[in-house]
Scaffold this active site. Structure first.
Site, PDB file in Angstrom:
ATOM      1  N   GLU A  39     -10.989  17.236   3.373  1.00  0.00           N
ATOM      2  CA  GLU A  39     -10.251  16.573   4.435  1.00  0.00           C
ATOM      3  C   GLU A  39     -10.244  17.533   5.623  1.00  0.00           C
ATOM      4  O   GLU A  39      -9.886  18.705   5.461  1.00  0.00           O
ATOM      5  CB  GLU A  39      -8.812  16.279   3.986  1.00  0.00           C
ATOM      6  CG  GLU A  39      -8.109  15.464   5.038  1.00  0.00           C
ATOM      7  CD  GLU A  39      -6.636  15.211   4.767  1.00  0.00           C
ATOM      8  OE1 GLU A  39      -6.167  15.454   3.646  1.00  0.00           O
ATOM      9  OE2 GLU A  39      -5.973  14.767   5.724  1.00  0.00           O
ATOM     10  N   ARG A 265      -8.293  23.753 -10.866  1.00  0.00           N
ATOM     11  CA  ARG A 265      -8.493  24.380  -9.569  1.00  0.00           C
ATOM     12  C   ARG A 265      -8.444  25.890  -9.697  1.00  0.00           C
ATOM     13  O   ARG A 265      -7.917  26.429 -10.666  1.00  0.00           O
ATOM     14  CB  ARG A 265      -7.478  23.884  -8.544  1.00  0.00           C
ATOM     15  CG  ARG A 265      -6.030  23.980  -8.946  1.00  0.00           C
ATOM     16  CD  ARG A 265      -5.113  23.358  -7.894  1.00  0.00           C
ATOM     17  NE  ARG A 265      -5.028  24.182  -6.699  1.00  0.00           N
ATOM     18  CZ  ARG A 265      -5.220  23.725  -5.468  1.00  0.00           C
ATOM     19  NH1 ARG A 265      -5.506  22.458  -5.269  1.00  0.00           N
ATOM     20  NH2 ARG A 265      -5.109  24.514  -4.441  1.00  0.00           N
ATOM     21  N   LYS A 275      -4.021  24.622   2.190  1.00  0.00           N
ATOM     22  CA  LYS A 275      -4.331  24.543   3.623  1.00  0.00           C
ATOM     23  C   LYS A 275      -3.069  24.399   4.456  1.00  0.00           C
ATOM     24  O   LYS A 275      -2.964  24.946   5.546  1.00  0.00           O
ATOM     25  CB  LYS A 275      -5.235  23.329   3.895  1.00  0.00           C
ATOM     26  CG  LYS A 275      -6.698  23.626   3.703  1.00  0.00           C
ATOM     27  CD  LYS A 275      -7.550  22.433   4.111  1.00  0.00           C
ATOM     28  CE  LYS A 275      -7.500  21.357   3.056  1.00  0.00           C
ATOM     29  NZ  LYS A 275      -8.357  20.206   3.340  1.00  0.00           N
TER      30      LYS A 275
END
Ligand code: ATP
Ligand code: MG
Length: 559
Positions: A39, A265, A275
């Site tokens: 994104e 992850r 982020k």
């Protein structure tokens, strides 16, 4: 099988590879297609690198394609700056996507058609509950939800309202489009999830074309289907979304049937990989931008002097598992050092200069030294030797009782070798009016460049040095961890309290050898006995170097 970008390293045979092998063997899949779907709401970080290496690596390994596709469905938080930075980072990491860069926003028209399809088939409806009511109706993990009062409105009415939403005739928050699935499902994601929201925001690519934007869940699988993605690999937090992903695949007339697989992850000690929180550090000026060398971003690591190969090798060494884990940052640092030890040219930098006068040096000369101890192809350079030199103040002690074993550096009356140069003996300390050491008078032993000393002249160790006359002043930026605590998860509000106040120390007036005046930006050197440093810009007269990473062992006292 080896990673073509990292020959010699066999990636761990992981469960996703096993699935792919089975799919190819049974013919369910002819050609593997994966994608990396960032994104554009921030810069990529080391966690993303794991996903990039996995997705591009799988495609390369099984003769398939990997797409780079922006999941740009959240216009408020996204921007072209982030798109550009992400494209540059993926390229720099060494990967090439197949075809053009793709965007979810290219599919907005198709996604909208599929939304109408669901409405027309009684599988979606326009709901007028507000956010709070919707949460209330949704139920909890232990309690089933209740149907929205709008759930059974005629499809024709939902269609009319959806079209009005799309034209911008409905206020933000007043209506949503929801799938009609199962309000009693044990999986909350299936309790009539939102497919579209009204958002009257300009999009960095589609401008003001749209007044409604699809949710992640409605967009992601359909984007995969449009692109023929066969294995949609994402992180574990999406496992509970998979039944919804499959529901769309089952109920929509999609051009292909992608499947989603989840892996753990990457979490690293002392490292923030969110982020949103990294953006907070940038916005609040805690760091000097997304590419601050202390940031775990790809651009920060690059500016710090970490190579793409080191990042790939680290990522390829990680397990791809069905559980989340925390990896010690030391494991990453191991790969960084290993790469630099093999590839970084050597140079000398005196961080805390102490002047040495070589009393028997008649005239300056140029010594020739190798740029790397075991890679002759990296060439040689000229090192000026003069009657005035600098050594590091820490490499001299006035305590002459220190044993040779304990202190492999200079003391009065004894010898050391200057790296790549002569053996010298310290003869006398010269003090300033305050009694502090101002300079050291030494004498060189003739004929000892590249040769042992005569009988009785045995250096205690080897130290680094530069000419005082023919060297350059330098500013060193010494970086330490941004987060003191190994768990750098920065629970909301506490983020700033966890920051290491000493994560940047600036040393001015270090001295680097003359040849470094020509150092190109971004090139990393091993400053002998000190650490790995990467050329940054200049600050006035001073050449600036960023500390990339310390030596494996501090180097001090190693001779
Ligand atoms: P963040 O939590 O930092 O905002 P994100 O998941 O929201 O990350 P995306 O841009 O959506 O960021 O991520 C793109 C891809 O990278 C996704 O497939 C995501 O699963 C993967 N990814 C993100 N963070 C990690 C991580 N720490 N380890 C492995 N993969 C990750
Ligand atoms: Mg995400």
């Amino acid at each position: 099988m080896t990673d073509p970008l990292n020959p010699g390293i066999a990636p761990a045979g992981n469960f996703i590879e096993q699935i792919i092998r089975d799919d190819l063997a049974t013919g369910r899949v002819q050609k593997v297609v994966t994608r990396f779907p960032p994104e554009p709401n921030g810069y990529l970080h080391i966690g993303h690198a794991k996903s990039i290496c996995l997705n591009f690596g799988l495609a390369a390994q099984y003769g398939g394609d990997c797409h780079l596709r922006f999941d740009d469905t959240n216009p408020e938080k996204e921007s072209q700056e982030y798109v550009d930075a992400i494209v540059a980072d993926v390229q720099w990491l060494g990967f090439a996507w197949s075809g053009e860069v793709r965007y979810a926003s290219d599919y907005f028209g198709q996604l909208y058609q599929w939304a109408l399809y669901l409405v027309d088939n009684g599988l979606a409806y326009v709901c007028e509950l507000n956010g709070e009511q919707m949460r209330d109706y949704r139920g909890t993990l232990t309690q089933p939800g209740r149907p929205s009062p709008f759930r059974d409105r005629p499809s024709s009415e939902s269609r009319t309202l959806l079209e009005a939403m799309r034209r911008g005739e409905v206020a933000e928050g007043a209506m949503t489009l929801r799938a009609k699935i199962d309000m009693a499902s044990a999986n909350i994601n299936l309790r009539d999830p939102v497919l579209y929201r009204v958002r009257k925001v300009a999009h960095h690519r589609t401008g003001s074309d749209w007044n409604i934007y699809p949710s992640y869940d409605f967009a992601h699988g359909q984007e995969d289907a449009i692109e023929g993605v066969t294995h949609s690999v994402c992180t574990l937090e999406f496992a509970a979304n998979r039944p919804l992903y499959n529901w769309f695949v089952e109920h929509l007339p999609l051009p292909s049937q992608p499947r989603q697989y989840e892996f753990g992850r990457l979490n690293l000690t002392h490292t923030m990989t969110s982020k949103r929180k990294l953006k907070q550090l940038v916005d609040e000026g805690v760091v000097d931008g997304w590419d601050d060398p202390r940031m775990p971003t790809i651009s920060g690591l690059r500016r710090r002097g970490v190579s793409a190969a080191a990042i790939r090798q680290f990522c390829n060494s990680l397990a791809v598992a069905k559980t989340d884990g925390v990896v010690d940052i030391a494991q990453f640092e191991h790969f960084i050092r290993d790469d630099l030890n093999n590839n970084a040219p050597r140079a000398m930098c005196v961080i805390n200069p102490l002047k040495v006068v070589v009393t028997n040096c008649q005239q300056g000369e140029l010594l020739t030294v190798a740029n790397h101890p075991n890679r002759p192809e990296l060439g040689e350079r000229q090192l000026p030797f003069d009657a005035e030199l600098y050594i590091d103040a820490g490499d001299f002690s006035e305590d002459t009782t220190l044993s040779r074993k304990k202190f492999k550096r200079l003391v009065i009356g004894d010898y050391v070798r200057l790296r790549g140069g002569y053996i010298i003996r310290a003869d006398e300390v010269v003090r300033d009016s305050d009694g502090a050491i101002a300079q050291l008078n030494c004498s060189l032993v003739e004929g000892t460049v590249g040769a042992d000393g005569p009988d009785g002249v045995r250096p205690r160790g080897v130290i680094h040095w530069v000419s005082a006359i023919r060297s350059q002043p330098a500013e060193l930026r010494l970086y330490d961890r941004l987060f003191n605590s190994p768990e750098a998860d920065g629970g909301d509000g506490e983020l700033l309290e966890q920051i290491n106040p000493d994560s940047l120390k600036v040393v001015a007036n270090a001295r680097v050898e003359q040849s470094l005046g020509d150092a190109a930006l971004g090139v990393t050197y091993q400053f002998e006995r000190e650490g790995y440093f990467t050329r940054e810009d200049s600050a006035g007269e001073q050449l600036v170097f960023n500390l990339t990473i310390g030596l494996r062992d501090s180097g001090r006292g190693q001779g």
